[in-house]
Write a protein that holds these residues in place. Structure first.
Motif, PDB file in Angstrom:
ATOM      1  N   PHE A  99       0.858  -1.195   0.000  1.00  0.00           N
ATOM      2  CA  PHE A  99       0.000   0.000   0.000  1.00  0.00           C
ATOM      3  C   PHE A  99       0.879   1.225   0.000  1.00  0.00           C
ATOM      4  N   THR A 100       0.893   1.897  -1.122  1.00  0.00           N
ATOM      5  CA  THR A 100       1.729   3.090  -1.227  1.00  0.00           C
ATOM      6  C   THR A 100       1.063   4.270  -0.545  1.00  0.00           C
ATOM      7  N   LYS A 101       1.908   5.015   0.118  1.00  0.00           N
ATOM      8  CA  LYS A 101       1.410   6.228   0.758  1.00  0.00           C
ATOM      9  C   LYS A 101       1.298   7.362  -0.235  1.00  0.00           C
ATOM     10  N   ALA A 102       2.152   7.177  -1.229  1.00  0.00           N
ATOM     11  CA  ALA A 102       2.073   8.201  -2.261  1.00  0.00           C
ATOM     12  C   ALA A 102       1.887   7.527  -3.572  1.00  0.00           C
ATOM     13  N   ILE A 103       0.818   7.878  -4.234  1.00  0.00           N
ATOM     14  CA  ILE A 103       0.500   7.224  -5.484  1.00  0.00           C
ATOM     15  C   ILE A 103       1.629   7.454  -6.446  1.00  0.00           C
ATOM     16  N   GLY A 104       2.076   6.259  -7.080  1.00  0.00           N
ATOM     17  CA  GLY A 104       3.158   6.328  -8.082  1.00  0.00           C
ATOM     18  C   GLY A 104       4.519   6.166  -7.482  1.00  0.00           C
ATOM     19  N   GLN A 105       4.633   5.973  -6.120  1.00  0.00           N
ATOM     20  CA  GLN A 105       5.942   5.869  -5.489  1.00  0.00           C
ATOM     21  C   GLN A 105       6.189   4.524  -4.850  1.00  0.00           C
ATOM     22  N   CYS A 106       5.224   3.638  -4.746  1.00  0.00           N
ATOM     23  CA  CYS A 106       5.401   2.354  -4.015  1.00  0.00           C
ATOM     24  C   CYS A 106       5.320   1.178  -4.985  1.00  0.00           C
ATOM     25  N   ALA A 107       6.164   0.141  -4.712  1.00  0.00           N
ATOM     26  CA  ALA A 107       6.172  -1.075  -5.548  1.00  0.00           C
ATOM     27  C   ALA A 107       4.966  -1.914  -5.241  1.00  0.00           C
TER      28      ALA A 107
ATOM     29  N   ASN B  30      15.759   5.046  -6.398  1.00  0.00           N
ATOM     30  CA  ASN B  30      16.728   5.673  -5.509  1.00  0.00           C
ATOM     31  C   ASN B  30      16.223   5.733  -4.080  1.00  0.00           C
ATOM     32  N   ALA B  31      14.919   5.485  -3.949  1.00  0.00           N
ATOM     33  CA  ALA B  31      14.351   5.566  -2.604  1.00  0.00           C
ATOM     34  C   ALA B  31      14.254   4.186  -1.954  1.00  0.00           C
ATOM     35  N   VAL B  32      14.852   3.127  -2.614  1.00  0.00           N
ATOM     36  CA  VAL B  32      14.713   1.748  -2.112  1.00  0.00           C
ATOM     37  C   VAL B  32      15.925   1.382  -1.246  1.00  0.00           C
ATOM     38  N   THR B  33      15.635   0.747  -0.091  1.00  0.00           N
ATOM     39  CA  THR B  33      16.700   0.177   0.770  1.00  0.00           C
ATOM     40  C   THR B  33      16.393  -1.305   1.006  1.00  0.00           C
ATOM     41  N   TYR B  34      17.489  -2.093   1.092  1.00  0.00           N
ATOM     42  CA  TYR B  34      17.344  -3.557   1.285  1.00  0.00           C
ATOM     43  C   TYR B  34      17.985  -3.963   2.615  1.00  0.00           C
ATOM     44  N   SER B  35      17.379  -4.875   3.250  1.00  0.00           N
ATOM     45  CA  SER B  35      17.939  -5.436   4.500  1.00  0.00           C
ATOM     46  C   SER B  35      17.771  -6.958   4.471  1.00  0.00           C
ATOM     47  N   TRP B  36      18.953  -7.684   4.464  1.00  0.00           N
ATOM     48  CA  TRP B  36      18.954  -9.170   4.405  1.00  0.00           C
ATOM     49  C   TRP B  36      19.267  -9.750   5.786  1.00  0.00           C
ATOM     50  N   SER B  37      18.615 -10.787   6.056  1.00  0.00           N
ATOM     51  CA  SER B  37      18.866 -11.505   7.309  1.00  0.00           C
ATOM     52  C   SER B  37      19.009 -12.993   6.959  1.00  0.00           C
ATOM     53  N   PRO B  38      20.136 -13.590   7.396  1.00  0.00           N
ATOM     54  CA  PRO B  38      21.126 -13.081   8.351  1.00  0.00           C
ATOM     55  C   PRO B  38      22.320 -12.412   7.700  1.00  0.00           C
ATOM     56  N   ALA B  39      22.255 -12.070   6.448  1.00  0.00           N
ATOM     57  CA  ALA B  39      23.436 -11.500   5.796  1.00  0.00           C
ATOM     58  C   ALA B  39      23.679 -10.067   6.227  1.00  0.00           C
TER      59      ALA B  39
ATOM     60  N   TYR C 147      16.827 -17.332   4.261  1.00  0.00           N
ATOM     61  CA  TYR C 147      17.254 -15.938   4.099  1.00  0.00           C
ATOM     62  C   TYR C 147      16.002 -15.049   3.897  1.00  0.00           C
ATOM     63  N   THR C 148      15.936 -13.882   4.623  1.00  0.00           N
ATOM     64  CA  THR C 148      14.778 -12.954   4.556  1.00  0.00           C
ATOM     65  C   THR C 148      15.247 -11.587   4.083  1.00  0.00           C
ATOM     66  N   CYS C 149      14.480 -11.013   3.110  1.00  0.00           N
ATOM     67  CA  CYS C 149      14.799  -9.675   2.563  1.00  0.00           C
ATOM     68  C   CYS C 149      13.642  -8.704   2.911  1.00  0.00           C
ATOM     69  N   THR C 150      14.006  -7.586   3.511  1.00  0.00           N
ATOM     70  CA  THR C 150      13.023  -6.519   3.823  1.00  0.00           C
ATOM     71  C   THR C 150      13.368  -5.312   2.974  1.00  0.00           C
ATOM     72  N   VAL C 151      12.346  -4.817   2.198  1.00  0.00           N
ATOM     73  CA  VAL C 151      12.564  -3.692   1.267  1.00  0.00           C
ATOM     74  C   VAL C 151      11.722  -2.508   1.743  1.00  0.00           C
ATOM     75  N   SER C 152      12.380  -1.341   1.849  1.00  0.00           N
ATOM     76  CA  SER C 152      11.676  -0.100   2.232  1.00  0.00           C
ATOM     77  C   SER C 152      11.819   0.912   1.093  1.00  0.00           C
ATOM     78  N   ILE C 153      10.653   1.604   0.743  1.00  0.00           N
ATOM     79  CA  ILE C 153      10.672   2.623  -0.327  1.00  0.00           C
ATOM     80  C   ILE C 153      10.011   3.885   0.256  1.00  0.00           C
TER      81      ILE C 153
END
Length: 666
Positions: free
Chosen positions: A15-23, A53-62, A79-85
């Motif tokens: 659910f994007t908070k801003a239309i056109g900005q969320c995957a 450019n607004a995407v960040t990745y976080s891998w666990s346990p890497a 392995y788990t990947c968390t993506v924030s935009i």
């Protein structure tokens, strides 16, 4: 090995908070399975409209901030990947990577084998029936997919290398080891060459000949047929012998063979042993066989020879082809009848005696005795009694008419004439120094008297006796030939007149300046004076009854002088001026190599004979009394200190003969 990839699409609603900005959604792409030790790449995939450019990745346990990461887990990992935009909600996605272990491959232990040998390989892979592949060698394999066993026979090329390394690898990607088939293990096979065993060259021998088999090229050797290496043996038939030689350092062995051909000995059949007479010949032969040459120990060649001497004759046969030799023996002996003469006594004896000549008896032989070259009529036995001297010969003929001859000389010695005893046939009591004589002779004389004592003259032809009997005196005389030992005897019986007694000895002394006047002072009943020739024993009487006698000249070298005094010619005593020396007359006849010393003797007398045999010694005094009687060998020493002074006679008995010697005791 096949790789199977599975794509898991996870749909997330963002659910994007801003239309056109969320995957719109997030997925992770990667391998599902890896082999331990390998790596995998996980990639986060965003779908929809967003600002990269607004995407960040976080891998666990890497823990990395990248869309893709490379991992090498040792175990199965999620392995788990968390993506924030920006202000959009976070998207989270997990992915599992399964880690497969490599299969456990065991090729086995290193081994040593010998050239041209095979080895069974025993490999294992994991815990299940995953097939493996052996590599690294060029020999022959017979794999077994269940146990991974294989029979491996090195190739000729590998044998020359001395060793080879074999590798066992998996070759099936299926099962729990999917994609993990690269595991392997190795073993080293050391290949030792076989020893170059050499049994030696083939041999050809003759029967009865020993053979020695000797292996070469190894350390130890084992032969078949009970043969020992380097130990001689005698084969009975042609045989092939196999030797197994072993190299003790590698245990490798090899075999070789040798053929021993045994050729038979030629058959030799010689003629029978022969018995011939001395001087005859014998023909010896052998049965002829083709291909054989014959020679004899006498040096002759051929199948037949003629011989004249006794002995063993050996015939040798040689096979011209094989060279084998065999022999046979023929004995030739002389038939010599037993003809050696034996004598029941001696070859020399006295008249009146005899001996029996004997040769061994054989019922198949005939006998003929001869004397002095003439056949004795009727003397055709193996024994003959001889009474007459001569050369005696025996001729013996056996069943082959062979002759045996022997001869012997028999000497028959004459018996001496009976000795004549001259003297009074009647005497009176206690007559002293009565004389009995016999004819002079070279024979050995032995006087024996009963009823009187011998005063002197034993072993001479003049006997002086002293009467002891009151009735009869017997005088015996033995005359023995000093060379032959033959003897004769005579006896004289003398009557004693007991009514008359002879007087004692008197002393005869010289008187006058010329020592020619002898006197018997105090003597009564002088019958006569006389003298005795020392050489001839001739007695000269001077008929005078005076107590003195004028001999004009007294020759004591030639004569003994005496006076007879008594009652009559049959009853008197003869008293000497100088008593005659007793000479046996025998010492000079025999040289017996006897030493009697010292002579004269005082305390001891020694008698030494140069013959080593047992002898009897008798010593008598001048009256014939035995002083000692003993046996000795070679030498004897006797104490005589207690004996009376005077003349003594030693009689030595040796080899049926008697030898006499005299000595003086001070």
């Amino acid at each position: 090995m096949k790789n199977i990839y599975f794509t898991l699409i996870l749909i997330s609603i963002c659910f994007t908070k801003a239309i056109g900005q969320c995957a719109d959604s997030l997925t992770i792409s990667s391998n599902n399975f890896i082999c331990i030790g390998n790596s995998a790449t996980l990639t986060a995939n965003l779908y929809g409209t967003y600002d990269p450019n607004a995407v960040t990745y976080s891998w666990s346990p890497a823990g990395q901030n990248t869309s893709s990461i490379a991992v090498s887990p040792n175990t199965t990992t999620t392995y788990t990947c968390t993506v924030s935009i920006d202000t959009c909600s976070e998207l989270t996605k997990s992915h599992v990577i399964y880690v497969n272990s490599l299969p456990t491959v065991i090729a086995g232990t290193d081994q040593d084998i010998c050239t041209n040998s095979s080895i069974t390989l025993a490999g294992t892979i994991g815990g299940s029936a995953i097939a493996g592949t052996w590599s690294g060698g060029t020999g022959e394999f017979n794999p077994n997919n269940t146990s991974l066993n294989a029979v491996y026979t090195p190739s000729a090329t590998e044998i020359s290398f001395g060793s080879v390394t074999l590798t066992l690898t998996t070759n099936d990607p299926g099962g729990p080891f999917i994609g993990c088939s690269a595991a392997s293990d190795q073993i080293t096979i050391t290949i030792s060459p076989l020893p170059n065993v050499n049994a030696g060259a083939n041999q050809t021998v003759c029967a009865g000949t020993s053979v020695t088999l000797s292996g070469a090229g190894a350390n130890t050797y084992l032969w078949n047929n009970g043969v020992n290496n380097n130990v001689p043996f005698t084969p009975s038939t042609s045989t092939t012998y196999t030797v197994t030689g072993t190299n003790t350092s590698t245990g490798c062995n090899n075999t070789d063979q040798v053929i021993v051909t045994v050729n038979p000995l030629p058959i030799v059949n010689a003629s029978q042993d022969q018995l011939i007479c001395e001087g005859q010949t014998a023909s010896l032969s052998v049965v002829i066989s083709p291909g054989l040459n014959y020679s004899w120990s006498s040096g002759e060649i051929g199948s037949i020879i003629v011989v004249s001497l006794p002995g063993d004759y050996i015939v040798t046969a040689v096979n011209n082809v094989t060279g084998c030799i065999n022999k046979d023996t023929v004995n030739v002996s002389f038939s010599i009848p037993q003809s050696s003469i034996s004598n029941s006594g001696t070859d020399s004896f006295c008249e009146g005696s005899s001996v029996v000549l004997t040769v061994p008896y054989n019922s198949n032989s005939s006998y003929q005795w001869n004397r002095n070259g003439n056949a004795i009529p009727g003397a055709i036995g193996n024994e003959f009694e001889v009474q007459v001297g001569g050369w005696y010969k025996i001729n013996v003929l056996d069943s082959l008419n062979c002759a045996g001859v022997d001869s012997t000389l028999i000497q028959v010695n004459p018996i001496p004439d009976n000795p004549l005893i001259i003297g009074n046939s009647a005497l009176c009591l206690n007559m002293l120094n009565q004389v009995y004589i016999t004819n002079p002779t070279s024979n050995y004389l032995i006087w024996e008297v009963n009823g009187a004592n011998i005063y002197s003259g034993q072993y001479t032809n003049e006997l002086h006796i002293n009467v002891t009997s009151t009735d009869t005196v017997t005088v015996n005389l033995i005359s023995q030939d000093v060379n032959s030992g033959c003897f004769s005897a005579n006896e004289l019986s003398v009557v004693i007149d007991a009514d008359y007694t002879a007087p004692d000895f008197v002393s005869v002394i010289p008187m006058g300046s010329q020592n020619d006047f002898l006197c018997a002072p105090g003597t009564s009943n002088v019958i006569r004076w006389g003298k005795l020739n020392k050489t001839t024993n001739e007695i000269t009487l001077f008929p005078t009854t005076n107590v003195y006698m004028d001999f004009v000249y007294i020759d004591t070298i030639t004569y003994f002088y005496f006076v007879d005094h008594g009652l009559s010619n049959e009853c008197f005593t003869r008293s000497y001026y100088i008593y005659p020396d007793v000479v046996t007359g025998f010492d000079e006849v025999y040289e017996f190599h006897v030493s009697v010393y010292p002579n004269p003797a005082l305390t001891n007398i020694n008698i030494e004979v140069n013959e080593i045999s047992l002898m009897e010694l008798i010593i008598e005094n001048i009256e014939g009394k035995t002083m000692t009687r003993t046996n000795f060998i070679g030498h004897i020493s006797l104490p005589i200190e207690s004996w009376n002074s005077g003349i003594y006679f030693a009689k030595i008995h040796s080899n049926n003969k008697i030898f006499n010697y005299k000595f003086t005791k001070f």
